[in-house]
Each structure stands twice: as structure tokens, then as C-alpha cells.
Write a protein that holds these residues in place. Sequence first.
Motif, PDB file in Angstrom:
ATOM      1  N   ARG A 213       0.826  -1.276  -0.305  1.00 45.20           N
ATOM      2  CA  ARG A 213      -0.057   0.120  -0.051  1.00 45.20           C
ATOM      3  C   ARG A 213       0.740   1.238  -0.118  1.00 45.20           C
ATOM      4  O   ARG A 213       0.351   2.318  -0.291  1.00 45.20           O
ATOM      5  CB  ARG A 213      -1.060  -0.044   1.375  1.00 45.20           C
ATOM      6  N   ARG A 214       2.020   1.225   0.224  1.00 44.90           N
ATOM      7  CA  ARG A 214       2.865   2.256   0.202  1.00 44.90           C
ATOM      8  C   ARG A 214       3.405   2.605  -1.194  1.00 44.90           C
ATOM      9  O   ARG A 214       3.703   3.802  -1.628  1.00 44.90           O
ATOM     10  CB  ARG A 214       4.465   2.000   0.857  1.00 44.90           C
ATOM     11  N   ASP A 215       3.193   1.717  -2.101  1.00 44.62           N
ATOM     12  CA  ASP A 215       3.449   1.950  -3.554  1.00 44.62           C
ATOM     13  C   ASP A 215       2.408   2.803  -4.210  1.00 44.62           C
ATOM     14  O   ASP A 215       1.227   2.483  -4.077  1.00 44.62           O
ATOM     15  CB  ASP A 215       3.679   0.633  -4.607  1.00 44.62           C
ATOM     16  N   PRO A 216       2.578   3.765  -4.911  1.00 47.02           N
ATOM     17  CA  PRO A 216       1.703   4.530  -5.681  1.00 47.02           C
ATOM     18  C   PRO A 216       0.992   3.670  -6.746  1.00 47.02           C
ATOM     19  O   PRO A 216       1.966   2.765  -7.365  1.00 47.02           O
ATOM     20  CB  PRO A 216       2.208   5.791  -6.084  1.00 47.02           C
ATOM     21  N   TRP A 217       0.016   3.902  -7.321  1.00 46.63           N
ATOM     22  CA  TRP A 217      -0.662   3.362  -8.444  1.00 46.63           C
ATOM     23  C   TRP A 217      -0.262   3.823  -9.593  1.00 46.63           C
ATOM     24  O   TRP A 217      -0.041   5.157  -9.721  1.00 46.63           O
ATOM     25  CB  TRP A 217      -2.366   3.501  -8.374  1.00 46.63           C
ATOM     26  N   PHE A 218      -0.023   3.165 -10.755  1.00 44.97           N
ATOM     27  CA  PHE A 218       0.408   3.763 -12.043  1.00 44.97           C
ATOM     28  C   PHE A 218      -1.026   3.356 -12.845  1.00 44.97           C
ATOM     29  O   PHE A 218      -1.298   2.023 -12.649  1.00 44.97           O
ATOM     30  CB  PHE A 218       1.612   2.931 -12.688  1.00 44.97           C
ATOM     31  N   LEU A 219      -1.566   4.250 -13.338  1.00 44.20           N
ATOM     32  CA  LEU A 219      -2.748   3.882 -14.265  1.00 44.20           C
ATOM     33  C   LEU A 219      -2.748   4.765 -15.359  1.00 44.20           C
ATOM     34  O   LEU A 219      -2.460   5.993 -15.520  1.00 44.20           O
ATOM     35  CB  LEU A 219      -3.938   4.452 -13.289  1.00 44.20           C
ATOM     36  N   ARG A 220      -3.298   4.095 -16.423  1.00 47.97           N
ATOM     37  CA  ARG A 220      -3.444   4.608 -17.784  1.00 47.97           C
ATOM     38  C   ARG A 220      -4.960   4.131 -18.231  1.00 47.97           C
ATOM     39  O   ARG A 220      -5.283   3.251 -18.104  1.00 47.97           O
ATOM     40  CB  ARG A 220      -2.663   4.306 -18.863  1.00 47.97           C
ATOM     41  N   ALA A 221      -5.687   5.162 -18.735  1.00 43.66           N
ATOM     42  CA  ALA A 221      -6.961   4.808 -19.364  1.00 43.66           C
ATOM     43  C   ALA A 221      -7.109   5.395 -20.543  1.00 43.66           C
ATOM     44  O   ALA A 221      -7.760   4.739 -21.779  1.00 43.66           O
ATOM     45  CB  ALA A 221      -8.147   5.542 -18.396  1.00 43.66           C
ATOM     46  N   ALA A 222      -6.882   6.499 -20.967  1.00 37.12           N
ATOM     47  CA  ALA A 222      -7.051   7.443 -22.157  1.00 37.12           C
ATOM     48  C   ALA A 222      -6.083   6.774 -23.341  1.00 37.12           C
ATOM     49  O   ALA A 222      -6.559   6.519 -24.387  1.00 37.12           O
ATOM     50  CB  ALA A 222      -7.036   8.902 -22.349  1.00 37.12           C
ATOM     51  N   GLU A 223      -4.680   6.708 -22.913  1.00 32.29           N
ATOM     52  CA  GLU A 223      -3.648   6.464 -23.715  1.00 32.29           C
ATOM     53  C   GLU A 223      -3.971   4.914 -24.019  1.00 32.29           C
ATOM     54  O   GLU A 223      -3.821   4.448 -25.230  1.00 32.29           O
ATOM     55  CB  GLU A 223      -2.340   6.539 -23.201  1.00 32.29           C
ATOM     56  N   TYR A 224      -4.114   4.078 -23.155  1.00 32.89           N
ATOM     57  CA  TYR A 224      -4.338   2.678 -23.257  1.00 32.89           C
ATOM     58  C   TYR A 224      -4.791   2.186 -21.794  1.00 32.89           C
ATOM     59  O   TYR A 224      -4.467   2.973 -20.879  1.00 32.89           O
ATOM     60  CB  TYR A 224      -3.233   1.877 -23.569  1.00 32.89           C
ATOM     61  N   PRO A 225      -5.682   1.191 -21.465  1.00 28.63           N
ATOM     62  CA  PRO A 225      -6.120   0.649 -20.337  1.00 28.63           C
ATOM     63  C   PRO A 225      -4.988  -0.216 -19.701  1.00 28.63           C
ATOM     64  O   PRO A 225      -4.881  -1.471 -20.011  1.00 28.63           O
ATOM     65  CB  PRO A 225      -7.345   0.059 -20.615  1.00 28.63           C
ATOM     66  N   GLY A 226      -4.521  -0.083 -18.441  1.00 27.73           N
ATOM     67  CA  GLY A 226      -3.517  -0.452 -17.941  1.00 27.73           C
ATOM     68  C   GLY A 226      -3.389  -0.040 -16.343  1.00 27.73           C
ATOM     69  O   GLY A 226      -3.516   1.220 -16.037  1.00 27.73           O
ATOM     70  N   VAL A 227      -3.174  -0.972 -15.398  1.00 28.70           N
ATOM     71  CA  VAL A 227      -3.021  -0.538 -14.002  1.00 28.70           C
ATOM     72  C   VAL A 227      -1.699  -1.382 -13.344  1.00 28.70           C
ATOM     73  O   VAL A 227      -1.853  -2.670 -13.832  1.00 28.70           O
ATOM     74  CB  VAL A 227      -4.445  -0.657 -13.226  1.00 28.70           C
ATOM     75  N   GLY A 228      -1.060  -0.584 -12.676  1.00 33.31           N
ATOM     76  CA  GLY A 228       0.138  -1.402 -11.882  1.00 33.31           C
ATOM     77  C   GLY A 228       0.488  -0.630 -10.586  1.00 33.31           C
ATOM     78  O   GLY A 228       0.019   0.549 -10.361  1.00 33.31           O
ATOM     79  N   SER A 229       1.570  -1.290 -10.029  1.00 37.03           N
ATOM     80  CA  SER A 229       2.107  -0.799  -8.926  1.00 37.03           C
ATOM     81  C   SER A 229       3.409   0.042  -9.348  1.00 37.03           C
ATOM     82  O   SER A 229       3.986  -0.042 -10.403  1.00 37.03           O
ATOM     83  CB  SER A 229       2.431  -1.798  -7.724  1.00 37.03           C
ATOM     84  N   SER A 230       3.796   0.785  -8.423  1.00 36.87           N
ATOM     85  CA  SER A 230       5.034   1.692  -8.791  1.00 36.87           C
ATOM     86  C   SER A 230       6.233   1.452  -7.589  1.00 36.87           C
ATOM     87  O   SER A 230       6.100   1.936  -6.425  1.00 36.87           O
ATOM     88  CB  SER A 230       4.754   3.057  -8.565  1.00 36.87           C
ATOM     89  N   LEU A 231       7.112   0.317  -8.100  1.00 32.42           N
ATOM     90  CA  LEU A 231       8.055   0.158  -7.003  1.00 32.42           C
ATOM     91  C   LEU A 231       9.183   1.057  -6.830  1.00 32.42           C
ATOM     92  O   LEU A 231       9.682   1.226  -5.752  1.00 32.42           O
ATOM     93  CB  LEU A 231       8.857  -1.230  -7.388  1.00 32.42           C
ATOM     94  N   ALA A 232       9.301   1.937  -7.891  1.00 25.81           N
ATOM     95  CA  ALA A 232      10.298   3.087  -7.795  1.00 25.81           C
ATOM     96  C   ALA A 232       9.797   4.408  -8.269  1.00 25.81           C
ATOM     97  O   ALA A 232       9.871   4.782  -9.400  1.00 25.81           O
ATOM     98  CB  ALA A 232      11.541   2.720  -8.585  1.00 25.81           C
ATOM     99  N   PRO A 233       8.659   5.061  -7.454  1.00 24.47           N
ATOM    100  CA  PRO A 233       8.000   6.171  -7.997  1.00 24.47           C
ATOM    101  C   PRO A 233       8.601   7.506  -8.157  1.00 24.47           C
ATOM    102  O   PRO A 233       8.680   8.206  -9.075  1.00 24.47           O
ATOM    103  CB  PRO A 233       6.757   6.440  -7.103  1.00 24.47           C
TER     104      PRO A 233
END
Length: 279
Positions: A219-239
Motif C-alpha cells: 500500500r506504500r506503492d503509488p498506483w500507475f494507471l492509464r485509461a485514455a492512452e491505453y487501459p492498464g494498471v500497475g504498482s510503482s516500486l520506484a516512484p
Amino acid sequence: MNATLVLRCAGRPVAHYTAGPVLARDHSPRPYLHPVTTLAGVPVTELMPEDHPHHLGAGVAVPDVAGHNFWGGRTFVRDRGPTALDNHGVQRHDGFTRLDRDGFVEELSWTAGGRVLLRERRTVVTAALSDSAWALDFTFSLTEASGQDLSFGSPATNGRPGAAYGGFFWRAPKEAADPVVFSADADGEEAAHGSRSEWVALSGRGWTLVFAGATEETRRDPWFLRAAEYPGVGSSLAPDRRLAVAAGASVVRRVVTVVADGRLGRAEAAALVSKAVAA
């Protein structure tokens, strides 16, 4: 080796897992889940789409491990931008230590430059939540294996703001309309991307995916999220800075994804997340 394992939930096939895909080296070959479907059979992953051929369903991908690319495609180089480099690593399947109809435990080696940099233990389990929703519980433990300190980076740490992808990543299907984005406390891609919300959701044509960090460290990792460019969701180990990993140390993360038929509202999503994380 290109064998595919079928995972089931509530007696229905819901995910295929390819442990040893045969792929071009610049895709950073790695195991992946695809297709993943809702209980009604609606596909919710995409494999090697035209816009990003190195996006491989759902799995783990890191663009910079000690300078090696385990994401695929070009590498973002400070002051140069995206650059084609011969620096791609490979996640090698070493074997399953547990294999059931609803999940598995897998051992992997992350290799690059002629040596093993990381050993991974990956645990994937399905769980039924309702007649129209199930959960994919995905845990990975990355242990430094070369005997030397290393670090994880991202395009963001290498000079590209807003591109802190790396870790768990799920590529969803691209449809005619952008997916609806919402989180536990906000609406829209701009609000969800880079947030540390308890969970974030994408909702498309006949499906909703809700992603939740299931441990305090995750939960400390921010979310990486894309919707308009392409649909994808992931975590950010190195934000915003490189993640240091000492020799022999481990990085462990657990992400639970609710896979639901139809379009969920915020209250429905929250209730399913609570049930999934506790399962």
C-alpha cells in the motif's frame, strides 16, 4: 517451452498462465496471465497489443533492474528519452512447487548480462467472491541473487515524470470508449494515477477490475494507471527514487484484483475488495 496452465474458480476456467513463452528478446520474455476472463467469460486482459507489443496480459515487469530492462520495449534514458538498447532481461520459469486447479507457487530466475540477478517466488490463487465476481490473489517475492547490492528504477527515476511503472502490471483490453476510472475516494484517471488509494478500478464494456494492495508494504506503492492512452494498471516500486535492494535481501508485494461482470459502483467495489483481501 510454451505450455499453458488453466486456472479455475467456482469450477469455471478464468485464467490461462503461460510459464515459458517463446518471445522476441526485446519483449523481455516472462510468464504471464492471458486470457483472464470474468465468470461469464468476458476477456479482461490483452496480449501484445499493437500500441505496446511488450504488454503481456497480467504479471510482473520492471523497466530497470540494475540497468537491465525486464519490461520490454525501449529504455528511457535521461537526457535521451526512449532508446532502443540491447539490455533486456528474461524471467525464466524454474518450476512449480505447488500446482492446483485454483492456483500455484512458482520459482523463477531473473537473468540478464549472463547472470542471475533475482530469484522470485510467485504465488497466484483464485477465490470466488459472488456469482458474478472472483479475485486473483498475486504475491511475488524478489530476492537479490548475485551477491551484490542492486536497485530498481523506472522511467520516472530516470527523468520522465508520471511514468513510474514497474512491479505488478495488468494490461486490460482497449475498447472503442475509454474505461471508467474510480478509486476508493476519487473519480477519474488524473486522481487515481500516482495516488496511494486503498484501491483503484477500471470499468469497461461488461467488466470491472478493482486492484487493491493487500499488505502494508504494497500500500506504500503509488498506483500507475492509464485509461485514455491505453487501459492498464500497475504498482510503482520506484516512484520517485530508486528502490535499493541489499545483497540477499527481498522485496515482497501482494496485489489482489477483483474481476467482476458488469459495471460496479464504489460501494460494490469496496465490499468486494474487503472480502477478497480477507479471503
